[in-house]
Design an enzyme around this catalytic site. Structure first.
Site, PDB file in Angstrom:
ATOM      1  N   GLY A 124       0.814  -1.223   0.000  1.00  0.00           N
ATOM      2  CA  GLY A 124       0.000   0.000   0.000  1.00  0.00           C
ATOM      3  C   GLY A 124       0.838   1.258   0.000  1.00  0.00           C
ATOM      4  O   GLY A 124       0.438   2.281   0.550  1.00  0.00           O
ATOM      5  N   SER A 153       2.878  -3.346  -4.936  1.00  0.00           N
ATOM      6  CA  SER A 153       2.877  -4.631  -4.229  1.00  0.00           C
ATOM      7  C   SER A 153       1.780  -5.544  -4.781  1.00  0.00           C
ATOM      8  O   SER A 153       1.978  -6.759  -4.877  1.00  0.00           O
ATOM      9  CB  SER A 153       2.693  -4.413  -2.725  1.00  0.00           C
ATOM     10  OG  SER A 153       1.528  -3.663  -2.468  1.00  0.00           O
ATOM     11  N   ASP A 189       2.160  -1.131 -14.379  1.00  0.00           N
ATOM     12  CA  ASP A 189       2.803  -1.838 -13.266  1.00  0.00           C
ATOM     13  C   ASP A 189       3.092  -3.287 -13.644  1.00  0.00           C
ATOM     14  O   ASP A 189       4.199  -3.794 -13.447  1.00  0.00           O
ATOM     15  CB  ASP A 189       1.906  -1.810 -12.023  1.00  0.00           C
ATOM     16  CG  ASP A 189       1.511  -0.397 -11.639  1.00  0.00           C
ATOM     17  OD1 ASP A 189       2.153   0.545 -12.124  1.00  0.00           O
ATOM     18  OD2 ASP A 189       0.555  -0.252 -10.868  1.00  0.00           O
ATOM     19  N   TYR A 218      -8.885   7.670  -8.150  1.00  0.00           N
ATOM     20  CA  TYR A 218      -8.270   7.067  -9.344  1.00  0.00           C
ATOM     21  C   TYR A 218      -9.310   6.802 -10.440  1.00  0.00           C
ATOM     22  O   TYR A 218      -9.126   7.205 -11.598  1.00  0.00           O
ATOM     23  CB  TYR A 218      -7.549   5.771  -8.960  1.00  0.00           C
ATOM     24  CG  TYR A 218      -6.766   5.152 -10.099  1.00  0.00           C
ATOM     25  CD1 TYR A 218      -5.411   5.448 -10.275  1.00  0.00           C
ATOM     26  CD2 TYR A 218      -7.368   4.292 -11.016  1.00  0.00           C
ATOM     27  CE1 TYR A 218      -4.692   4.899 -11.332  1.00  0.00           C
ATOM     28  CE2 TYR A 218      -6.654   3.738 -12.070  1.00  0.00           C
ATOM     29  CZ  TYR A 218      -5.320   4.040 -12.215  1.00  0.00           C
ATOM     30  OH  TYR A 218      -4.612   3.507 -13.264  1.00  0.00           O
TER      31      TYR A 218
END
Ligand code: GLA
Length: 340
Positions: free
Chosen positions: A102, A107, A148, A196
């Protein structure tokens, strides 16, 4: 029964944030922190223990609804299993990670990629990234882009990765060995329930008027009536250009120019895209003011997380900051070579 032992690194984005979901340009790098699956393929379910989580998970195969799996951290793995479908293998494994959770260092994407390899995914980096991106959407509901997952799959040791999020082509651009990439944690956050998804929707609304932001001219921003949409579009269009310029600056090892672009990127994310926070702005300002630091910015989705800077070796002595090194992504990492 055979050994399952796969790992996937975290990532930090050097420049190009909130451009990937409009097919734009990004330039992240993998970091020398990993999530590791270690276990055996046995049994008839996916049984997981995580050293970072109090509760273990038992995911029965096939997975119908990953978003309802308990505990919530296991949803990322369940969603990967759902995406792999009938070929997903049962296993019993322990997960360890030294990627801060986080913190905006991906992650969750690292968990997805390591899970996909452990569950038997076989394919190239773009296919792996696409599968894990779909899994992220299903597990968390966050409509993330491809950055990512593709960086973590395709990253290269000693290099930053220029990614074209339309073609999914990647170009590894060398990072000077004597350039420090510095990460500083500012605040925990989750993109679930953050602004987001609003940003993704606003970009889509701007595109309905001026067409794909990837191809749009900065002058076309004036056609947008809404001031918020104007600013969102201006960020994306100018950020894509900054990524191109940053890649050029790295290629000629022009650190001053690269650093300036990072600082400009932060200002654009702060003022036009509004994904920074007061704490991140203050952290960027103080890191950028350190002699030998060429530039600093928030990194990743924002609303908290980490900041990143480039600096001369040893310039940053702040104990809350650390230097990261680009490592091989999960597809080429020799740790993952043995797939049995
Ligand atoms: C998160 C998402 C990425 C990207 C960044 C912002 O990390 O997962 O797809 O949109 O935010 O650049």
């Amino acid at each position: 029964m055979s050994r399952v032992r796969f790992r996937a690194p975290g990532r930090v984005n050097l420049i190009g944030d909130h451009t990937d979901y409009t097919g734009g340009l990004v330039m992240p790098m993998t970091i020398d922190r990993w999530t590791v699956f270690d276990g055996e393929d046995r049994g008839d379910a996916v049984e997981l223990t995580s050293t970072s989580e109090p509760n273990s998970a038992r995911i029965t195969l096939p997975v119908a609804d990953p978003a309802s799996v308990q505990p919530p951290w296991a949803r990322y793995v369940a969603a990967v299993a759902a995406e792999i479908g009938g070929a997903a293998r049962a296993l019993r494994a322990t997960i360890t990670t030294d990627i801060p959770i986080g913190a905006g260092l991906s992650s969750s994407a690292a968990l997805e990629i390591a899970a996909a390899l452990s569950l038997g995914f076989d394919g190239d980096a773009p296919a792996l990234a696409e599968l894990c991106r779909r899994a992220e959407h299903r597990a968390s509901g966050v409509p993330c882009g491809i950055m990512d997952q593709l960086c973590i799959a395709a990253g290269r040791s000693g290099h930053a990765l220029l990614i074209d999020c339309t073609s999914l082509e990647t170009e590894a651009v060398p990072l000077a060995a004597d350039l420090d990439v510095v990460v500083r944690f500012v605040a925990h956050r989750t993109l679930v329930g953050s602004g987001y998804a609003d940003r993704v929707a606003q970009c889509a609304r701007a595109e309905q008027v001026i067409g794909p932001l990837r191809d749009a001219d900065i002058a076309s921003v004036d056609q947008l009536q809404d001031d918020v949409l104007q600013r969102r579009a201006r960020h994306v269009i100018t950020e894509n250009q900054r990524v191109r310029d940053f890649a050029d600056a790295l290629r000629r090892d022009d650190r001053v120019a690269a650093g300036r672009l990072m600082t400009e990127s932060h200002a654009s994310l702060r003022d036009d895209f509004e994904t920074s926070t007061a704490a991140m702005d203050a952290a960027v300002e103080s890191l950028a003011a350190v002699p030998g630091v060429h530039g600093a910015r928030m990194t990743g989705g924002g609303f908290g997380g980490c900041i990143v800077a480039i600096a001369e070796p040893g310039a940053v002595t702040d104990p809350t900051a650390w230097i990261v090194h680009a490592v091989d992504g999960a597809i080429t990492d020799s740790f993952n070579e043995v797939r049995r």
